[in-house]
Structure formats: structure tokens, C-alpha cells
Motif scaffolding. Structure first.
Motif, PDB file in Angstrom:
ATOM      1  N   CYS A  36     -50.460 -52.052   8.025  1.00 21.22           N
ATOM      2  CA  CYS A  36     -50.270 -53.206   7.148  1.00 21.22           C
ATOM      3  C   CYS A  36     -50.039 -54.466   7.975  1.00 21.22           C
ATOM      4  CB  CYS A  36     -49.090 -52.981   6.201  1.00 21.22           C
ATOM      5  SG  CYS A  36     -47.455 -53.189   6.944  1.00 21.22           S
ATOM      6  N   GLN A  37     -50.175 -55.599   7.325  1.00 23.78           N
ATOM      7  CA  GLN A  37     -49.921 -56.862   8.012  1.00 23.78           C
ATOM      8  C   GLN A  37     -48.423 -57.026   8.199  1.00 23.78           C
ATOM      9  OE1 GLN A  37     -51.519 -60.319   6.078  1.00 23.78           O
ATOM     10  NE2 GLN A  37     -51.037 -61.682   7.771  1.00 23.78           N
TER      11      GLN A  37
ATOM     12  N   VAL B  42     -50.253 -59.842  -9.416  1.00 22.63           N
ATOM     13  CA  VAL B  42     -51.529 -60.029  -8.708  1.00 22.63           C
ATOM     14  C   VAL B  42     -51.795 -58.874  -7.758  1.00 22.63           C
ATOM     15  CG1 VAL B  42     -52.729 -61.448  -7.005  1.00 22.63           C
ATOM     16  CG2 VAL B  42     -51.540 -62.541  -8.924  1.00 22.63           C
ATOM     17  N   ARG B  43     -50.739 -58.400  -7.108  1.00 25.94           N
ATOM     18  CA  ARG B  43     -50.922 -57.329  -6.118  1.00 25.94           C
ATOM     19  C   ARG B  43     -51.441 -56.053  -6.770  1.00 25.94           C
ATOM     20  NH1 ARG B  43     -51.328 -59.356  -1.059  1.00 25.94           N
ATOM     21  NH2 ARG B  43     -51.360 -57.611   0.384  1.00 25.94           N
TER      22      ARG B  43
ATOM     23  N   LEU C  89     -38.730 -56.424   5.939  1.00 27.76           N
ATOM     24  CA  LEU C  89     -38.302 -55.040   6.108  1.00 27.76           C
ATOM     25  C   LEU C  89     -38.747 -54.491   7.453  1.00 27.76           C
ATOM     26  CD1 LEU C  89     -39.026 -53.417   2.615  1.00 27.76           C
ATOM     27  CD2 LEU C  89     -36.938 -54.526   3.412  1.00 27.76           C
ATOM     28  N   SER C  90     -37.820 -53.840   8.131  1.00 26.50           N
ATOM     29  CA  SER C  90     -38.135 -53.149   9.374  1.00 26.50           C
ATOM     30  C   SER C  90     -38.498 -51.702   9.060  1.00 26.50           C
ATOM     31  CB  SER C  90     -36.929 -53.168  10.318  1.00 26.50           C
ATOM     32  OG  SER C  90     -35.869 -52.397   9.760  1.00 26.50           O
ATOM     33  N   GLN C  91     -38.969 -50.982  10.065  1.00 22.57           N
ATOM     34  CA  GLN C  91     -39.287 -49.570   9.864  1.00 22.57           C
ATOM     35  C   GLN C  91     -38.048 -48.781   9.451  1.00 22.57           C
ATOM     36  OE1 GLN C  91     -41.758 -47.640  12.852  1.00 22.57           O
ATOM     37  NE2 GLN C  91     -42.638 -49.595  13.475  1.00 22.57           N
TER      38      GLN C  91
ATOM     39  N   SER D 219     -46.843 -56.748   1.414  1.00 25.41           N
ATOM     40  CA  SER D 219     -47.145 -55.437   1.998  1.00 25.41           C
ATOM     41  C   SER D 219     -46.265 -54.359   1.379  1.00 25.41           C
ATOM     42  CB  SER D 219     -46.955 -55.468   3.515  1.00 25.41           C
ATOM     43  OG  SER D 219     -47.935 -56.278   4.130  1.00 25.41           O
ATOM     44  N   PHE D 220     -45.036 -54.719   1.054  1.00 27.95           N
ATOM     45  CA  PHE D 220     -44.147 -53.771   0.391  1.00 27.95           C
ATOM     46  C   PHE D 220     -44.689 -53.404  -0.986  1.00 27.95           C
ATOM     47  CE2 PHE D 220     -40.424 -52.993  -2.406  1.00 27.95           C
ATOM     48  CZ  PHE D 220     -39.962 -51.823  -1.815  1.00 27.95           C
TER      49      PHE D 220
END
Length: 239
Positions: A108-109, A14-15, A83-85, A119-120
Motif C-alpha cells: 500500500c501507499q 468514495v473508497r 498507522l504503523s505496522q 489505505s486503512f
């Protein structure tokens, strides 16, 4: 597909449609756009009873979806499902700068400052389709720090100085930011010589290269050494 993976597969599929057919991020797609889209052809191609290797490169293939999900799990080093930065900085296939990853998280959200799987997926699609208009649009939005619809000397300096530092940290000779700025403007040839718009980048046919130069040390190195890399590849081919 294993039942436990089906939800993640649906998200992955879907993304892709939303990324390419819903650029305004309204959360919906027109039926006529869907029918005309070559993306739908990729999905329908899976109905053919072909070996898995025949679908290599098809985003909708089970192996592709598992690859992306596996990458997400690999990056999630603390195992909290987000996920972190710092975790995204380890994204394979690129040497991303901290300032670029920070911009990804600003746009991103996020949830408590961390990125979820949806978002990934947007990020991966953009990185793997940098040569497409939606991919360029995603990255250009990150470049446009001032939200003015164009980038100029300030943005190029802001992003490339971190690429330059990464080069130095990895033992490569320093590159003058001003030289790179001039080269980018020469490559893009914007309608207004003072700044570069998304449309300028799309029409230049070098958008993938230009955006890569500003966010990824590896992409810049390959561009800056393109002649020697091609020569080496040719020598290996004829060896």
C-alpha cells in the motif's frame, strides 16, 4: 453528520466505490459500472427515512463510517494521524501475523513507512469483504510475493508458519505446515496442481476461508475447530 466528520465520511464512501469498481486502481470509475453496481443501491437506501438500526451493515451509514473512523483513531496509539505496522497488528476481530501486516505495508501507499486513512479503508474493506472477488484480489496480491500471478508451496509455507507459531504461542498444539498445504490444494482444486491462481481461488468458493487461514490465527482456529464450534453453538441454542 457533524461538519467536522464530513470529509472523513466522503473518503469512506468514495473508497468503497473505488475498491469494487476500480480494480486496476486508475482512480476513475465508468458511469455505466456505477449505475449497475449494487453498491450504489446501498448508498441510495439511506434516502429512506428509516431508523438507524435498519441500516446496520450498510457501509455508507453514518454509524458504519464512524465505526471505521473510530477504529482508526483507536489504533493510532501515538496520535500522529497515521498507522504503523505495530499499530495495525492490533486490528480488532482478527489475530493477524506480523509477516502479513508487513506485506500490507509493502504493497500500500505509505508515508515515512506509515499508513494513512485511505489505505486503512482499503484494508478494512478487503478484510470485511474477503468473500468477494475484489477482496480476494487485494489479499492475493499480498500473497503473491514473487509477482508471478500464482502462489504455491513457498508462499503457503512463508505465511502459514507464522500462523502456526501464533497458535503455539497461544497454547494451541502445533500444526504441520505440509498438512495445511495439502488441505488448501484439496479445497481449491487449482487448474494447475503445482500452483494456485487468483481465478482458482475465486472459482473454488472457499477463497475467504483459504486466505483467512494464511493470514489470521483466529480464522485458522475457527476453521480447524469448525465442527466443535458448530456443535457447541447447537447445544447452546437448545439449552
Amino acid at each position: 453528520l457533524e461538519k467536522s466528520f464530513q470529509t472523513f465520511y466522503v473518503c469512506t464512501a468514495v473508497r468503497m466505490f473505488l475498491f469494487f469498481l476500480d480494480p486496476s486502481r486508475r482512480g476513475k470509475i465508468r458511469i455505466k459500472d456505477l449505475i449497475k453496481s449494487p453498491i450504489l443501491d446501498d448508498l441510495l437506501a439511506l434516502r429512506q427515512a428509516l431508523p438507524e438500526e435498519e441500516h446496520i451493515g450498510n457501509w455508507f451509514s453514518p454509524s458504519s463510517a464512524k465505526r471505521v473512523y473510530g477504529l482508526y483513531l483507536q489504533l493510532d496509539m501515538d496520535g500522529n494521524g497515521m498507522l504503523s505496522q505495530q499499530e495495525l497488528l492490533q486490528y480488532e476481530g482478527a489475530y493477524l501475523t506480523e509477516v502479513f501486516v508487513r506485506r500490507v505495508f509493502e504493497e500500500c501507499q505509505t508515508y515515512d513507512g506509515e499508513m494513512d486513512f485511505n489505505s486503512f479503508l482499503d484494508f478494512v474493506i478487503a478484510m470485511e469483504h474477503r468473500g468477494t472477488k475484489p477482496g480476494m484480489q487485494y489479499l492475493f496480491r499480498l500473497m503473491d510475493i514473487r509477482k508471478v500471478g500464482h502462489i504455491g508451496n513457498f508462499e503457503i509455507n512463508y505465511f502459514f508458519k507464522h500462523v502456526r507459531q501464533a497458535l503455539v504461542d497461544n497454547g494451541h498444539p502445533p500444526v504441520e505446515v505440509e498438512d495445511v498445504k495439502d488441505e488448501i490444494f484439496d479445497m481449491v482444486r487449482p487448474a494447475n496442481p503445482e500452483h494456485i491462481t487468483l481465478e482458482d481461488i475465486v472459482q473454488s468458493n472457499v477463497g475467504e476461508t483459504v486466505l483467512g487461514i494464511l493470514i489470521d490465527m483466529q480464522a485458522f482456529y475457527q476453521y480447524d475447530n469448525r465442527e466443535s464450534i458448530l456443535a457447541q453453538a447447537a447445544n447452546e441454542e437448545h439449552a
